[in-house]
Scaffold this active site. Structure first.
Site, short mmCIF file in Angstrom:
data_model
loop_
_atom_site.label_atom_id
_atom_site.label_comp_id
_atom_site.label_asym_id
_atom_site.label_seq_id
_atom_site.Cartn_x
_atom_site.Cartn_y
_atom_site.Cartn_z
N GLU A 161 -10.86 -11.36 11.88
CA GLU A 161 -11.62 -11.15 10.84
C GLU A 161 -11.16 -12.84 9.90
OE1 GLU A 161 -9.84 -8.09 8.46
OE2 GLU A 161 -11.59 -6.91 8.52
N TYR A 185 0.84 -1.41 0.08
CA TYR A 185 -0.20 0.19 0.22
C TYR A 185 0.66 0.94 0.02
CZ TYR A 185 -3.64 -2.83 1.43
OH TYR A 185 -4.76 -4.02 1.31
N VAL A 213 14.97 -7.28 -1.77
CA VAL A 213 15.89 -6.72 -1.21
C VAL A 213 16.34 -6.99 0.05
CG1 VAL A 213 16.35 -4.24 0.21
CG2 VAL A 213 14.55 -3.98 -1.19
C1 FAD Z 1 -5.40 -10.44 6.81
C2 FAD Z 1 -5.54 -8.69 7.21
C3 FAD Z 1 -6.25 -7.29 7.56
C4 FAD Z 1 -6.43 -6.66 7.16
N1 FAD Z 1 -7.01 -5.23 7.47
C5 FAD Z 1 -6.68 -4.24 7.46
C6 FAD Z 1 -7.97 -3.03 7.30
O1 FAD Z 1 -9.57 -4.01 7.04
N2 FAD Z 1 -8.11 -1.88 6.95
C7 FAD Z 1 -6.98 -1.31 7.28
O2 FAD Z 1 -6.02 -0.35 6.83
N3 FAD Z 1 -5.24 -2.31 7.77
C8 FAD Z 1 -6.18 -3.50 7.57
N4 FAD Z 1 -4.43 -4.66 7.87
C9 FAD Z 1 -3.24 -4.19 8.20
C10 FAD Z 1 -2.34 -3.46 6.49
O3 FAD Z 1 -2.67 -4.80 5.49
C11 FAD Z 1 -1.16 -3.43 6.77
O4 FAD Z 1 -1.03 -1.47 7.65
C12 FAD Z 1 -0.80 -2.57 5.13
O5 FAD Z 1 -0.47 -3.42 4.56
C13 FAD Z 1 0.62 -1.67 5.33
O6 FAD Z 1 0.82 -1.79 3.99
P1 FAD Z 1 2.68 -1.51 3.94
O7 FAD Z 1 2.79 -0.59 1.85
O8 FAD Z 1 3.07 -0.90 4.39
O9 FAD Z 1 2.81 -3.31 3.46
P2 FAD Z 1 2.58 -3.74 2.14
O10 FAD Z 1 1.05 -3.97 2.12
O11 FAD Z 1 2.39 -5.39 3.66
O12 FAD Z 1 3.81 -4.25 1.08
C14 FAD Z 1 5.00 -4.82 1.68
C15 FAD Z 1 5.58 -5.29 0.15
O13 FAD Z 1 7.03 -5.09 0.21
C16 FAD Z 1 7.20 -6.63 -0.37
N5 FAD Z 1 8.79 -6.73 0.51
C17 FAD Z 1 8.81 -7.26 1.88
N6 FAD Z 1 9.97 -8.00 2.15
C18 FAD Z 1 10.31 -7.56 0.49
C19 FAD Z 1 11.50 -7.86 0.22
N7 FAD Z 1 12.97 -8.12 1.67
N8 FAD Z 1 12.74 -6.89 -0.68
C20 FAD Z 1 11.37 -7.19 -2.06
N9 FAD Z 1 9.97 -6.24 -1.27
C21 FAD Z 1 9.76 -6.99 -1.05
C22 FAD Z 1 5.90 -6.96 -0.40
O14 FAD Z 1 5.98 -8.10 -1.05
C23 FAD Z 1 4.52 -6.15 0.01
O15 FAD Z 1 4.78 -6.31 -1.92
C24 FAD Z 1 -4.75 -5.62 7.55
C25 FAD Z 1 -3.80 -6.34 7.99
C26 FAD Z 1 -4.09 -8.17 7.25
C27 FAD Z 1 -3.00 -9.05 7.12
#
Ligand code: FAD
Length: 399
Positions: free
Chosen positions: A170, A13, A81
């Site tokens: 969930e 995200y 990474v």
């Molecule tokens: C089941 C579930 C339900 C949820 N429901 C909600 C909700 O209803 N509302 C809400 O606001 N939040 C919700 N959340 C929380 C939300 O999903 C997270 O806060 C959000 O995904 C964080 O976004 P981010 O960009 O930090 O990480 P992420 O969306 O997890 O993305 C991280 C990215 O980094 C990539 N990555 C990781 N390690 C590496 C690496 N070493 N090299 C290259 N790429 C890598 C991954 O592949 C991924 O694409 C929920 C979480 C879960 C698990």
């Protein structure tokens, strides 16, 4: 003069939205933008409880990154990474190295085990498309095997979910809907199946409105969920979970007791709290004027209660808008802005057509809350890829 290099790590995200917003904030020749991600697809982490239970195919949650970003403006690198060296301003990848002038870290979360023995070895987690595919297939395999065993054990049909936070509840909601389907498909008596939620705290969904929590618990119990509250898990073994006073034999344990930031951040020498960087007001890492953090790797404090904001997609998306504007400000030599989260509400799904939530001061239950959840999901797709992406990947049937 060469264009400054902006490297964004992670296309979740926070990362993918930062990249998309940068193409709106910056002109073609103002910066060279590179987005790095482990897979060639972006997935909706907030939907992962559904493919984990098997109520939605995992392909519905993901989309090719190149279909979503402007590839004329963003250079996409599919790689993993390994580490970040901020002294030399380079990122080490499994298959190479990237130099940056500005870095955005959006590598997401890892499951928090609290050092409890056996979690890493024997429990599943809901973290990515790959981890949830394993959960679904494992559970289906056990149901399929049950009638092929001469003396099938009850543990084959016992699922323990550790944690009654957002993700745990969930997932339980989906699983409670999926179990009757699995029983019918594999000729397994429903009464042999146990779906247990073990939570150390005395309540489910800590911090949620009490009335809404009661609604959730009553609904899930009516679908056969067993809640064990105030029940910390001491150890996870190959046979199940060890509690204070008993042991539950279970072949499926799903660990959802919270998250920490991606360990790459900590291992690269950044100062962290549970793997997350306590960022400055403008979302930069302390003492690093060219490194921004988005999403679950960033820790921000809610001053009103002096506690961190929970890690959510809602905040990650909002941060991405600020990071894009702040990168523009740095490149243009103007002042960066302070990030102020605007919490619009929270909705937790409880299975098909059921949810609870609070939007503003309004409490939502049942079908209305479930419809609101879909509106939130569709809004994100709209922000990312406009109406075409909503039509392609959205949840269009609200009721
Ligand atoms: C089941 C579930 C339900 C949820 N429901 C909600 C909700 O209803 N509302 C809400 O606001 N939040 C919700 N959340 C929380 C939300 O999903 C997270 O806060 C959000 O995904 C964080 O976004 P981010 O960009 O930090 O990480 P992420 O969306 O997890 O993305 C991280 C990215 O980094 C990539 N990555 C990781 N390690 C590496 C690496 N070493 N090299 C290259 N790429 C890598 C991954 O592949 C991924 O694409 C929920 C979480 C879960 C698990």
């Amino acid at each position: 003069m060469s264009r400054p290099k902006i490297v964004i790590l992670g296309a979740g995200y926070g990362g993918i939205m930062t990249a998309t917003r940068l193409t709106k904030e910056l002109g073609m020749n103002e910066a060279e933008i590179t987005l790095v991600n482990k897979h060639n697809y972006h997935y909706q982490t907030t939907w992962l409880h559904e493919p984990a239970a098997g109520t939605l195919h995992h392909d519905r949650t993901r989309m090719p990154i190149k279909d979503v970003i402007d590839t004329n403006r963003i250079n996409f690198v599919q790689d993993t990474v390994v580490s970040i060296d901020d002294n030399t301003k380079t990122v080490k990848l499994e298959n190479g190295e990237l130099a940056y002038d500005y870095l955005v870290i959006g590598l997401g979360f890892e499951s928090e085990t609290f050092g409890i023995p056996g979690v890493k070895d024997y429990a599943f987690n809901i973290r990515s498309v790959n981890t949830v595919r394993k959960i679904r297939e494992h559970i289906e395999y056990l149901f399929a095997s049950y009638n092929n065993e001469p003396n099938p054990s009850d543990s084959m049909l016992t699922i323990v979910v550790a944690g009654a936070g957002f993700t745990g509840i969930e997932f339980i909601g989906e699983m409670a809907d999926r179990i009757p389907e699995l029983c019918a498909e594999f000729d397994v008596p429903r009464e042999r199946v146990r779906l247990i939620c073990a939570e150390a705290a005395p309540t489910v969904l800590p911090g949620f409105d009490e009335e809404l929590v009661e609604y959730a618990v009553n609904l899930l119990e009516s679908k056969g969920v067993e809640f064990m509250l105030g029940t910390p898990i001491k150890e996870v073994t190959a046979d199940g979970v060890v509690l204070e006073e008993e042991e539950i034999k279970a072949d499926t344990i799903v660990w959802t007791t919270g998250i920490r930031g991606n360990s790459i951040v900590e291992n690269s020498g950044f100062e962290t709290m549970r793997g997350r960087i306590k960022v400055e007001g403008d979302l930069r890492a302390p003492g690093k004027d060219h490194v921004f953090i988005v999403g679950d790797c960033a820790l921000i404090i809610n001053e009103e209660i002096n506690r961190p904001y929970p890690p959510t997609a809602q905040i990650a998306i909002q941060q991405a808008f600020t990071v894009a504007r702040n990168l523009k400000a740095l490149i243009n030599g103007t002042k960066t802005e302070t990030f102020v989260p605007e919490i619009k509400g929270t909705v937790a799904s409880l299975g098909k057509g059921e949810a609870i939530g609070k939007v503003g001061n309004k409490k939502l239950y049942g079908a209305t809350a479930a419809a609101m959840k879909k509106i939130i999901d569709n809004r994100y797709l709209f922000l990312l890829g406009g109406i075409p992406l909503v039509v392609k990947k959205g949840k269009l049937k609200l009721f």
